[in-house]
Design a protein around this motif. Structure first.
Motif, PDB file in Angstrom:
ATOM      1  N   GLY A   1       0.791  -1.228   0.000  1.00  0.00           N
ATOM      2  CA  GLY A   1       0.000   0.000   0.000  1.00  0.00           C
ATOM      3  C   GLY A   1       0.813   1.262   0.000  1.00  0.00           C
ATOM      4  O   GLY A   1       0.305   2.318   0.356  1.00  0.00           O
TER       5      GLY A   1
ATOM      6  N   PHE B   1       2.997   5.774   3.315  1.00  0.00           N
ATOM      7  CA  PHE B   1       1.564   5.493   3.280  1.00  0.00           C
ATOM      8  C   PHE B   1       1.305   4.007   3.470  1.00  0.00           C
ATOM      9  O   PHE B   1       0.189   3.593   3.688  1.00  0.00           O
ATOM     10  CB  PHE B   1       0.975   5.931   1.933  1.00  0.00           C
TER      11      PHE B   1
ATOM     12  N   GLN C   1       6.964  15.139   0.304  1.00  0.00           N
ATOM     13  CA  GLN C   1       5.713  14.422   0.152  1.00  0.00           C
ATOM     14  C   GLN C   1       5.626  13.803  -1.237  1.00  0.00           C
ATOM     15  O   GLN C   1       6.083  14.391  -2.228  1.00  0.00           O
ATOM     16  CB  GLN C   1       4.540  15.377   0.379  1.00  0.00           C
ATOM     17  N   LEU C   2       5.027  12.636  -1.297  1.00  0.00           N
ATOM     18  CA  LEU C   2       4.810  11.966  -2.577  1.00  0.00           C
ATOM     19  C   LEU C   2       3.725  12.689  -3.377  1.00  0.00           C
ATOM     20  O   LEU C   2       2.964  13.489  -2.851  1.00  0.00           O
ATOM     21  CB  LEU C   2       4.435  10.510  -2.346  1.00  0.00           C
ATOM     22  N   VAL C   3       3.633  12.374  -4.662  1.00  0.00           N
ATOM     23  CA  VAL C   3       2.598  12.940  -5.526  1.00  0.00           C
ATOM     24  C   VAL C   3       1.438  11.968  -5.684  1.00  0.00           C
ATOM     25  O   VAL C   3       0.299  12.364  -5.854  1.00  0.00           O
ATOM     26  CB  VAL C   3       3.205  13.301  -6.901  1.00  0.00           C
ATOM     27  N   TRP C   4       1.727  10.672  -5.608  1.00  0.00           N
ATOM     28  CA  TRP C   4       0.687   9.664  -5.817  1.00  0.00           C
ATOM     29  C   TRP C   4       1.117   8.381  -5.113  1.00  0.00           C
ATOM     30  O   TRP C   4       2.314   8.070  -5.071  1.00  0.00           O
ATOM     31  CB  TRP C   4       0.495   9.404  -7.310  1.00  0.00           C
ATOM     32  N   VAL C   5       0.148   7.681  -4.539  1.00  0.00           N
ATOM     33  CA  VAL C   5       0.447   6.376  -3.950  1.00  0.00           C
ATOM     34  C   VAL C   5      -0.619   5.384  -4.422  1.00  0.00           C
ATOM     35  O   VAL C   5      -1.806   5.726  -4.497  1.00  0.00           O
ATOM     36  CB  VAL C   5       0.514   6.454  -2.404  1.00  0.00           C
TER      37      VAL C   5
ATOM     38  N   VAL D   1      -2.976   2.382  -3.917  1.00  0.00           N
ATOM     39  CA  VAL D   1      -3.628   1.595  -2.875  1.00  0.00           C
ATOM     40  C   VAL D   1      -4.688   0.736  -3.536  1.00  0.00           C
ATOM     41  O   VAL D   1      -5.635   1.281  -4.091  1.00  0.00           O
ATOM     42  CB  VAL D   1      -4.295   2.502  -1.821  1.00  0.00           C
TER      43      VAL D   1
ATOM     44  N   ALA E   1      -0.245  17.512  -9.882  1.00  0.00           N
ATOM     45  CA  ALA E   1      -1.077  16.557  -9.135  1.00  0.00           C
ATOM     46  C   ALA E   1      -1.734  15.582 -10.099  1.00  0.00           C
ATOM     47  O   ALA E   1      -2.064  15.936 -11.234  1.00  0.00           O
ATOM     48  CB  ALA E   1      -2.152  17.292  -8.335  1.00  0.00           C
ATOM     49  N   VAL E   2      -1.913  14.352  -9.647  1.00  0.00           N
ATOM     50  CA  VAL E   2      -2.614  13.361 -10.458  1.00  0.00           C
ATOM     51  C   VAL E   2      -4.105  13.678 -10.402  1.00  0.00           C
ATOM     52  O   VAL E   2      -4.668  13.836  -9.318  1.00  0.00           O
ATOM     53  CB  VAL E   2      -2.352  11.937  -9.932  1.00  0.00           C
TER      54      VAL E   2
END
Lengths: 377, 377
Positions: free
Chosen positions: B247, B267, B288-292, B294, B336-337
């Motif tokens: 995740g 995350f 900080q990440l841009v997208w994770v 899950v 941002a995505v």
């Protein structure tokens, strides 16, 4: 019995002995552990909204048959509320939303939205009412949208209270030409005092340019069919999701006076694959979306989760999916979506409404007729 | 033959007459129209990178057997390059990436990364080499990561050129304790001149605080297993994707000297469901990440698409998914995505590498052994 008749028996008769009753619980995996969905009510028709009362019972709307049904999920008792207003029940028309006034415990006001008119000439209206002895005892018109159409689609109809005002969504009624025209309410969010009066500081009041004379109730415009509306419990921001065209279902942060671009700009395409509007996704003076579902999931209700039962989901945006039959969970940070998870795919049916009870358990209203209650395994 | 034997024949023998050859094309739907995947090469083992030559042929790496295979997709001819360096081929070790120097047409330099050492003591190294008469004719060591481990996992190994420098990813080698320690290279991206010299303005040069003495090659730290790295063709930004924990697969915008937090913030969760590090997703001084993803998709190669063949995908981030066997398409706007689409799910197998040819056709290297070429229907 010859072989042919035996085969016929097998093919056409055998399935009839399978029990008609589906299992009333399903187990699902998620990134943060397994959870169970239990059916806590069934036999409901298009449950378009679930609203908990302080005593733990809930109002469930049955959209297409126009009933407010009071349900006690513990006993299973269901009571339809009497003396309902006359409404249009046809195609996508019917009862759209129900919301308690923030001071409901003191004043007893309940707000509802529904379709009014004839099959070939209808709009969405918003009333507030009181219920006594399981029947509507008092009722006032709060707002009737000037969003008439000869069809019965794209009503919007969501209701949210915030900061002493009530926000109402109005769909575009499939009249794209009316959405950017501010002299009607099609494809908008309106803001009113709780008694229906227009707040003096609404953004389009006093704006009379060469374009049109805007309606004073307007808060934002440029929406298609907004079916989700929720005030963020921490920031107070108003968030909205709407059915876009193919590939254009949007999540938006609602800002005073903003124009969300429909049908001028959109990420989506016509159902035949052609471009929409100008075929562009950005234009000066139009607000940008925060998230778009590709492909479209047909988003319904929106809840920003703050409960205790699913601690890992705190702050998540939960959005029902009609087309992709799942509960969509979006994780946002600094105003941007950073993760999406698709929960409970398939088995629960088209998710039309979402609510959270005092303990943080999540309730999903499904077009299969059930209310599903989610609990961690 | 009695009935039982007849049934046995049907069950066990009949499938043998089905052709063993799978169809070499698949058709898929997408939001922007249908497309076809044709197998243009097969029989390859873990194709971890595809790199086109100016003449239209391509180098394909076969990770676990350590071969650079020169393929002409038009004729189907495959030639393994001779005189390869000695490398470790075991578990996740082997050949990781190949990249032509931006001035390859003039200087002939080809950069590769691979695992070096013994089964119980290995790291990732980066060489540049020239090829003549289908064999390595010249070879220089550019960088050997101080990221030794007793296991054969999490090498990273991606190579990208940008602005006259070469960027190299180094995995955490499953030694979390080393990642925030800047006196080694585990879990980092390093930046070098094309000949391996260290640029004088690298961010950690001269930093000697109470914590440690950072390695001068470091550009960023706090990564887990970065398998995707791509320079944005329009902005020049460096983008990276990495295998996180369960995740926690991340897409990151790489910024000079930044710390991406692994294993302090994530995350993701441990595979048993417990928290990772401090169980938090934000900390002062960490990026900080841009997208994770899950749940995790196990992201492999990354390409930011700019081709002509799929105009609707221009600017999209294409990421291979090993675990969820699809091509992941992310749409970004303002960093941002805003949308995710899952293309070609299932049938093509675990996607390990992505490349785009001069006409914009997309090539996917699959663990099924094929190179799939995507074209619009």
């Amino acid at each position: 019995m010859n072989l042919f008749r035996f085969i016929l028996l097998f093919v056409f008769v055998m399935p009839a002995v399978v029990p008609a009753q589906e299992p009333s619980s399903h187990r699902f995996e998620s990134e943060h552990g397994a959870f169970i969905a239990d059916s806590v009510a069934s036999g409901l028709s298009q449950p378009s909204a679930i609203e908990f009362l302080p005593d733990g019972r809930a109002f469930v709307l049955q959209r297409d048959i126009g009933e407010i049904t009071l349900i006690d999920f513990r006993s299973g008792e269901q009571v339809n509320i009497g003396n309902m207003p006359k409404m249009l029940k046809f195609s996508d028309s019917g009862l759209h939303d129900i919301e308690l006034h923030p001071d409901f415990a003191e004043n007893g006001w309940i707000y509802i939205s529904y379709s009014e008119g004839e099959e070939v000439h209808s709009t969405v209206v918003f009333d507030r009412l009181k219920i006594k002895d399981k029947a509507v005892s008092e009722r006032e018109r709060i707002f009737s949208a000037d969003a008439f159409s000869e069809n019965s689609y794209h009503y919007g109809g969501r209701i949210q209270f915030s900061g002493g005002y009530v926000y109402l969504t109005v769909g575009d009624r499939q009249h794209r030409d009316k959405v950017q025209d501010r002299s009607n309410h099609a494809g908008s969010i309106v803001r009113l005092h709780d008694d229906g009066r227009v707040p003096a500081d609404n953004p389009f009041i006093g704006v009379e340019d060469e374009r049109d004379q805007p309606r004073p109730e307007l808060w934002t415009l440029g929406h298609r069919n907004p079916q989700g509306l929720f005030v963020h419990p921490e920031t107070g921001e108003l968030w909205e999701n709407e059915h876009g065209p193919r590939g254009g279902d949007e999540l938006n942060l609602i800002k005073k006076g903003a124009n969300y671009g429909w049908p001028e700009i959109s990420f989506g395409f016509e159902y035949d694959g052609g471009p929409i509007g100008k075929g562009i996704v950005h234009e000066e003076g139009m607000e940008q979306l925060v998230w778009v579902y590709v492909p479209s999931i047909a988003p319904s209700d929106l809840v920003i989760y703050q409960g205790e039962a699913f601690p890992a989901w705190k702050g998540s945006f939960l959005i029902g999916s009609l087309a992709f039959v799942h509960l969509n969970r979006l994780v946002l940070r600094d105003g941007a979506v950073v993760a999406e998870e698709r929960l409970a795919s398939g088995l629960l049916g088209r998710i039309r409404s979402i609510a959270v009870d005092a303990d943080g358990y999540i309730y999903l209203g499904s077009d299969g007729g059930d209310i599903w209650r989610l609990r961690p395994e």
